[in-house]
Design a protein around this motif. Structure first.
Motif, PDB file in Angstrom:
ATOM      1  N   THR A   1       0.814  -1.216   0.000  1.00 47.65           N
ATOM      2  CA  THR A   1       0.000   0.000   0.000  1.00 47.65           C
ATOM      3  C   THR A   1       0.843   1.259   0.000  1.00 47.65           C
ATOM      4  N   HIS A   2       0.244   2.346  -0.496  1.00 51.00           N
ATOM      5  CA  HIS A   2       0.868   3.665  -0.457  1.00 51.00           C
ATOM      6  C   HIS A   2       0.777   4.289   0.932  1.00 51.00           C
ATOM      7  N   CYS A   3       0.040   3.664   1.828  1.00 54.36           N
ATOM      8  CA  CYS A   3      -0.121   4.123   3.214  1.00 54.36           C
ATOM      9  C   CYS A   3      -0.942   5.394   3.340  1.00 54.36           C
ATOM     10  N   GLY A   4      -1.889   5.610   2.430  1.00 53.01           N
ATOM     11  CA  GLY A   4      -2.912   6.605   2.689  1.00 53.01           C
ATOM     12  C   GLY A   4      -3.710   6.159   3.902  1.00 53.01           C
TER      13      GLY A   4
ATOM     14  N   PHE B   1       4.774   1.421   0.764  1.00 55.49           N
ATOM     15  CA  PHE B   1       5.402   2.100  -0.372  1.00 55.49           C
ATOM     16  C   PHE B   1       4.789   3.495  -0.495  1.00 55.49           C
ATOM     17  N   PRO B   2       5.195   4.435   0.387  1.00 54.06           N
ATOM     18  CA  PRO B   2       4.607   5.785   0.365  1.00 54.06           C
ATOM     19  C   PRO B   2       4.979   6.531  -0.911  1.00 54.06           C
ATOM     20  N   VAL B   3       4.023   7.333  -1.402  1.00 56.13           N
ATOM     21  CA  VAL B   3       4.235   8.053  -2.660  1.00 56.13           C
ATOM     22  C   VAL B   3       4.213   9.567  -2.457  1.00 56.13           C
TER      23      VAL B   3
ATOM     24  N   GLU C   1       8.631  -1.413   5.429  1.00 56.64           N
ATOM     25  CA  GLU C   1       8.755  -0.467   4.326  1.00 56.64           C
ATOM     26  C   GLU C   1       9.711  -1.005   3.277  1.00 56.64           C
ATOM     27  N   ILE C   2       9.331  -0.905   2.010  1.00 56.01           N
ATOM     28  CA  ILE C   2      10.229  -1.295   0.927  1.00 56.01           C
ATOM     29  C   ILE C   2      11.420  -0.342   0.921  1.00 56.01           C
ATOM     30  N   PRO C   3      12.656  -0.836   1.070  1.00 56.17           N
ATOM     31  CA  PRO C   3      13.833   0.049   1.122  1.00 56.17           C
ATOM     32  C   PRO C   3      13.988   0.857  -0.164  1.00 56.17           C
TER      33      PRO C   3
ATOM     34  N   SER D   1      13.683  -4.329  -7.807  1.00 54.80           N
ATOM     35  CA  SER D   1      12.695  -5.401  -7.762  1.00 54.80           C
ATOM     36  C   SER D   1      13.025  -6.403  -6.666  1.00 54.80           C
ATOM     37  N   ASP D   2      14.310  -6.593  -6.392  1.00 57.29           N
ATOM     38  CA  ASP D   2      14.709  -7.502  -5.316  1.00 57.29           C
ATOM     39  C   ASP D   2      14.229  -6.998  -3.963  1.00 57.29           C
ATOM     40  N   SER D   3      14.311  -5.666  -3.746  1.00 55.97           N
ATOM     41  CA  SER D   3      13.863  -5.121  -2.467  1.00 55.97           C
ATOM     42  C   SER D   3      12.354  -5.283  -2.309  1.00 55.97           C
ATOM     43  N   VAL D   4      11.621  -5.192  -3.423  1.00 61.64           N
ATOM     44  CA  VAL D   4      10.180  -5.424  -3.380  1.00 61.64           C
ATOM     45  C   VAL D   4       9.906  -6.877  -3.015  1.00 61.64           C
ATOM     46  N   SER D   5      10.560  -7.797  -3.722  1.00 65.58           N
ATOM     47  CA  SER D   5      10.353  -9.217  -3.497  1.00 65.58           C
ATOM     48  C   SER D   5      10.676  -9.614  -2.065  1.00 65.58           C
TER      49      SER D   5
END
Length: 485
Positions: A365-368, A385-387, A406-408, A418-422
């Protein structure tokens, strides 16, 4: 005494964003359900999007009033919400919004049977408190942000005279926060927030917040004190006025087999979810406003593919006014490669129904704050994954609460792999090390999803509004604290 028992007339006036209009309308229904007259005001197209039809049992009490949005140069003729335009053009929408001052004032002045007791309004309405008070209408500022976010932004005087002018100023904890905190922006987050030119509308967002809060008689928060008690105490001290928790207004998920049988889109989603293992699916959605670059979308897509978990990814169709976003595409051959593992869904989905499904194990999520509330109501662990906007601050708070990861990303430019997401997805959803996060998220469902407790907070708020409907109250209190003390 008789006047204290009489029903309220409350006017609701949200900012022109779906993430604001929807909870304002939700609160409107809560007030009407308690026997109070509510007038919900927004622009024509936004009302058509959100309100649809007032429930028949509430129709005598819940009245909908639409104002045409004034025309403004550089704003497309049918753009009435922040979701209709690029983030960089938000100030033009605020120019149009400010032109609603006259029709709203005329409505308050001429409204009767009965005259409004309160107007509940949003951060953008910096001109409203003065107008309302001049007509004898009490003012409630409704914060759709966490107490931690609002404390970071600061007291009214600091907002009106904000000395923070460069991104680095927002990457440190402000001086008015007296305790240790990690709630602050990353440099890449605040740079994106500062992209929109604040001078276009003549009033910065800081000044809007400062005037709206400073001119209010009471501040309402869509949150529970128990979730962030220290931050609630701090905002009460910073604002020097009543601060009331109204609860999170938990979403209702009505599972009606007869109605669902006519909803082909939900049926197809539910059928797919039913085939997945319990708590195995990663639900991915970045809200109605957040847009990401082609490179970011590629890395996100490849990361979801690499994680090996089933996923349901909602990609919202971009309005035609966001021309720069229309060319963003999934990697070549992607949908074919993941067709047995992932669903790419373009368009609107019933998010609360998806999050409530037993096969969902995590939420990227974008964390809204609206999305966070919905996720924690059902105890879903977060992959964050804040935007833009307050999302980075929400992420830091949620990290401290231990309900997600949090995704780094690179601190300066926001890049990620993509590795950090995975790895982040697997850590949160299936790893042994991430079990504590999942446990903490599940525990949150007893707070965020407690309808009785959240309903009592709305009742407490109504009692306050009835008792203090005329003039300003000098009492300082925070509803919801009695149970902690």
């Amino acid at each position: 005494m008789e006047n204290e028992k009489a029903a309220l007339h409350v006017v609701m006036f949200p900012w022109l964003a779906m993430g604001h209009i929807i909870p304002f309308f939700h609160l409107s229904k809560c007030l009407a359900q308690r026997g109070h007259k509510v007038t919900f005001i927004s622009t024509t197209r936004n009302i058509e999007r959100v309100v649809n039809k007032v429930p028949s049992d509430l129709a005598p009490l819940l009245h909908i009033v639409s104002f045409p949005l004034p025309k403004v140069n550089n704003l497309p003729h049918d753009a009435e919400s922040s979701m209709d335009i690029p983030y960089q053009k938000a100030q033009f929408l605020k120019i149009a919004f400010d032109l609603l001052e006259t029709p709203l004032t005329n409505f308050l002045e001429n409204s009767s049977n009965p005259k409004p007791d309160w107007i509940v309004y949003d951060y953008a309405s910096h001109w409203l408190p003065k107008r309302a008070h001049g007509l004898g209408v009490s003012c409630a500022f409704f914060s759709l942000f966490t107490a931690a976010t609002m404390a970071f932004y600061g007291p009214p005087w600091a907002l009106l005279n904000d000395e923070r002018s460069i991104p680095e100023d927002y990457t440190v904890v402000p001086k008015w926060i007296p305790f240790e905190s990690e709630v602050k922006y990353r440099q890449h987050e605040i740079k994106k927030n500062l992209e929109a030119p604040p001078a276009e509308s003549g009033t910065s967002d800081g000044a809007r917040f400062g005037a709206s809060i400073g001119g209010s008689d009471v501040v309402l928060f869509r949150n529970c004190v128990e979730f962030e008690p220290g931050w609630f105490n701090l905002v009460s001290e910073l604002y020097q006025k009543p601060v009331i928790s109204i609860g999170v207004l938990p979403p209702s998920v009505v599972i009606d087999e007869n109605l669902d049988s006519n909803d082909t889109s939900w049926l197809s989603i539910k059928n797919w979810l039913n085939k997945q293992n319990q708590e195995s699916v990663v639900y991915v959605a970045l809200g109605t406003e957040a847009t990401i670059s082609q490179k970011e979308l590629n890395e996100l897509a490849l990361g979801l593919e690499k994680c090996g978990l089933p996923f349901f990814w909602v990609i919202r169709n971009q309005p035609r006014h966001k021309q720069e976003d229309l060319q963003i595409q999934l990697p070549d051959g992607y949908e074919e490669r993941v067709k047995n593992k992932g669903i790419i869904y373009k368009g609107w989905v019933p998010q609360t129904k998806i999050l409530s499904h037993s096969s969902v194990g995590g939420f990227l999520t974008h964390c809204g704050w609206n999305s966070v509330i919905e996720a924690l109501c059902f105890g879903r662990v977060l992959i964050m994954f804040p935007v833009l906007n307050d999302q980075g601050l929400n992420t830091r708070l949620l990290q401290q609460k231990g309900v997600g990861v949090e995704i780094p990303r690179n601190e300066k430019d926001g890049s990620f792999t993509s590795d950090s997401v995975s790895e982040s997805v697997k850590f949160a959803v299936v790893s042994e090390e991430g079990e504590s996060l999942r446990t903490n998220a599940r525990k949150m469902s007893s707070l965020f999803g407690d309808r009785k407790r959240n309903g009592q907070l709305v009742d407490d708020c109504v009692a306050y509004l009835m008792e203090n409907r005329i003039g300003k109250s000098s009492r300082r209190m925070i509803f919801g604290q009695k149970r902690r003390e």
